[in-house]
Write a protein that holds these residues in place. Structure first.
Motif, PDB file in Angstrom:
ATOM      1  N   ASN A  61       0.829  -1.210   0.000  1.00 35.79           N
ATOM      2  CA  ASN A  61       0.000   0.000   0.000  1.00 35.79           C
ATOM      3  C   ASN A  61       0.858   1.252   0.000  1.00 35.79           C
ATOM      4  OD1 ASN A  61      -2.344  -1.473  -0.017  1.00 35.79           O
ATOM      5  ND2 ASN A  61      -2.660  -1.360   2.175  1.00 35.79           N
ATOM      6  N   SER A  62       1.945   1.232   0.777  1.00 38.01           N
ATOM      7  CA  SER A  62       2.826   2.392   0.848  1.00 38.01           C
ATOM      8  C   SER A  62       3.457   2.662  -0.510  1.00 38.01           C
ATOM      9  CB  SER A  62       3.926   2.175   1.891  1.00 38.01           C
ATOM     10  OG  SER A  62       3.369   2.066   3.170  1.00 38.01           O
ATOM     11  N   LEU A  63       3.906   1.610  -1.165  1.00 35.67           N
ATOM     12  CA  LEU A  63       4.525   1.765  -2.478  1.00 35.67           C
ATOM     13  C   LEU A  63       3.515   2.296  -3.487  1.00 35.67           C
ATOM     14  CD1 LEU A  63       6.997   1.455  -4.256  1.00 35.67           C
ATOM     15  CD2 LEU A  63       6.376  -0.928  -4.612  1.00 35.67           C
ATOM     16  N   ASP A  64       2.296   1.769  -3.450  1.00 34.24           N
ATOM     17  CA  ASP A  64       1.254   2.257  -4.348  1.00 34.24           C
ATOM     18  C   ASP A  64       0.983   3.742  -4.130  1.00 34.24           C
ATOM     19  OD1 ASP A  64       0.938  -0.209  -5.542  1.00 34.24           O
ATOM     20  OD2 ASP A  64      -0.780  -0.778  -4.301  1.00 34.24           O
ATOM     21  N   LEU A  67       3.889   5.810  -5.566  1.00 30.09           N
ATOM     22  CA  LEU A  67       3.844   5.871  -7.025  1.00 30.09           C
ATOM     23  C   LEU A  67       2.722   6.778  -7.514  1.00 30.09           C
ATOM     24  CD1 LEU A  67       4.597   2.150  -7.903  1.00 30.09           C
ATOM     25  CD2 LEU A  67       6.122   4.113  -8.150  1.00 30.09           C
ATOM     26  N   ARG A  68       1.550   6.712  -6.869  1.00 35.07           N
ATOM     27  CA  ARG A  68       0.439   7.593  -7.245  1.00 35.07           C
ATOM     28  C   ARG A  68       0.819   9.059  -7.041  1.00 35.07           C
ATOM     29  NH1 ARG A  68      -2.937   3.554  -5.245  1.00 35.07           N
ATOM     30  NH2 ARG A  68      -2.972   4.448  -3.170  1.00 35.07           N
ATOM     31  N   GLU A  69       1.483   9.350  -5.922  1.00 30.90           N
ATOM     32  CA  GLU A  69       1.890  10.731  -5.651  1.00 30.90           C
ATOM     33  C   GLU A  69       2.885  11.218  -6.694  1.00 30.90           C
ATOM     34  OE1 GLU A  69       4.370  13.363  -2.409  1.00 30.90           O
ATOM     35  OE2 GLU A  69       3.560  11.426  -1.776  1.00 30.90           O
ATOM     36  N   ILE A  70       3.847  10.384  -7.025  1.00 32.66           N
ATOM     37  CA  ILE A  70       4.855  10.775  -8.016  1.00 32.66           C
ATOM     38  C   ILE A  70       4.207  11.024  -9.370  1.00 32.66           C
ATOM     39  CG2 ILE A  70       6.837   9.921  -9.344  1.00 32.66           C
ATOM     40  CD1 ILE A  70       7.745   8.521  -6.733  1.00 32.66           C
ATOM     41  N   GLU A  71       3.310  10.117  -9.764  1.00 30.74           N
ATOM     42  CA  GLU A  71       2.658  10.244 -11.069  1.00 30.74           C
ATOM     43  C   GLU A  71       1.752  11.465 -11.143  1.00 30.74           C
ATOM     44  OE1 GLU A  71       0.740   6.483 -11.486  1.00 30.74           O
ATOM     45  OE2 GLU A  71       2.570   5.475 -12.146  1.00 30.74           O
ATOM     46  N   SER A  72       1.193  11.890 -10.012  1.00 27.21           N
ATOM     47  CA  SER A  72       0.257  13.013 -10.031  1.00 27.21           C
ATOM     48  C   SER A  72       0.949  14.375  -9.982  1.00 27.21           C
ATOM     49  CB  SER A  72      -0.719  12.901  -8.851  1.00 27.21           C
ATOM     50  OG  SER A  72      -0.031  13.097  -7.621  1.00 27.21           O
ATOM     51  N   ARG A  73       2.226  14.408  -9.676  1.00 26.91           N
ATOM     52  CA  ARG A  73       2.939  15.685  -9.599  1.00 26.91           C
ATOM     53  C   ARG A  73       3.175  16.267 -10.979  1.00 26.91           C
ATOM     54  NH1 ARG A  73       7.762  14.943  -5.179  1.00 26.91           N
ATOM     55  NH2 ARG A  73       6.410  14.843  -3.367  1.00 26.91           N
ATOM     56  N   GLU A  74       3.089  17.571 -11.038  1.00 25.40           N
ATOM     57  CA  GLU A  74       3.360  18.248 -12.293  1.00 25.40           C
ATOM     58  C   GLU A  74       4.736  18.893 -12.289  1.00 25.40           C
ATOM     59  OE1 GLU A  74       0.183  20.864 -13.327  1.00 25.40           O
ATOM     60  OE2 GLU A  74      -1.330  19.314 -13.030  1.00 25.40           O
TER      61      GLU A  74
END
Length: 94
Positions: A61-64, A67-74
């Motif tokens: 869950n932590s890894l997910d 990854l979601r946070e990284i992908e959502s950054r602009e």
């Protein structure tokens, strides 16, 4: 008289800033223990945690989430910029 030959595990670590802080915290928390006992305790705790389903689920869950946070950054580096930075700054091992 039979001479015993106990096995030993020797570890040499380079203390980076995070490891220094962690080590100081462990030394304060476990003042009655020597270095080997602190390492033994940490390894035992890690082994116990890593074999439980709850801990594996937590890591997944932590890894997910990361990854979601990284992908959502602009902002931040592109993949190419990261590789260029890494090749310039990667630690050298001997």
């Amino acid at each position: 008289m039979k001479k015993t030959n106990p096995q030993s595990l020797q570890i040499k670590l380079a203390l980076d800033e995070g490891l220094k802080k962690t080590w100081l915290q462990l030394k304060q928390e476990y003042q009655a223990l020597d270095k080997a006992s602190i390492v033994r305790l940490a390894l035992n705790n890690l082994a116990k945690r890593s074999t439980t389903k709850e801990y594996k689920k937590y890591l997944d869950n932590s890894l997910d989430e990361i990854l979601r946070e990284i992908e959502s950054r602009e902002d931040g580096m592109t993949e190419r910029e990261f590789f260029e930075w890494w090749n310039k700054n990667k630690p050298f091992t001997k």
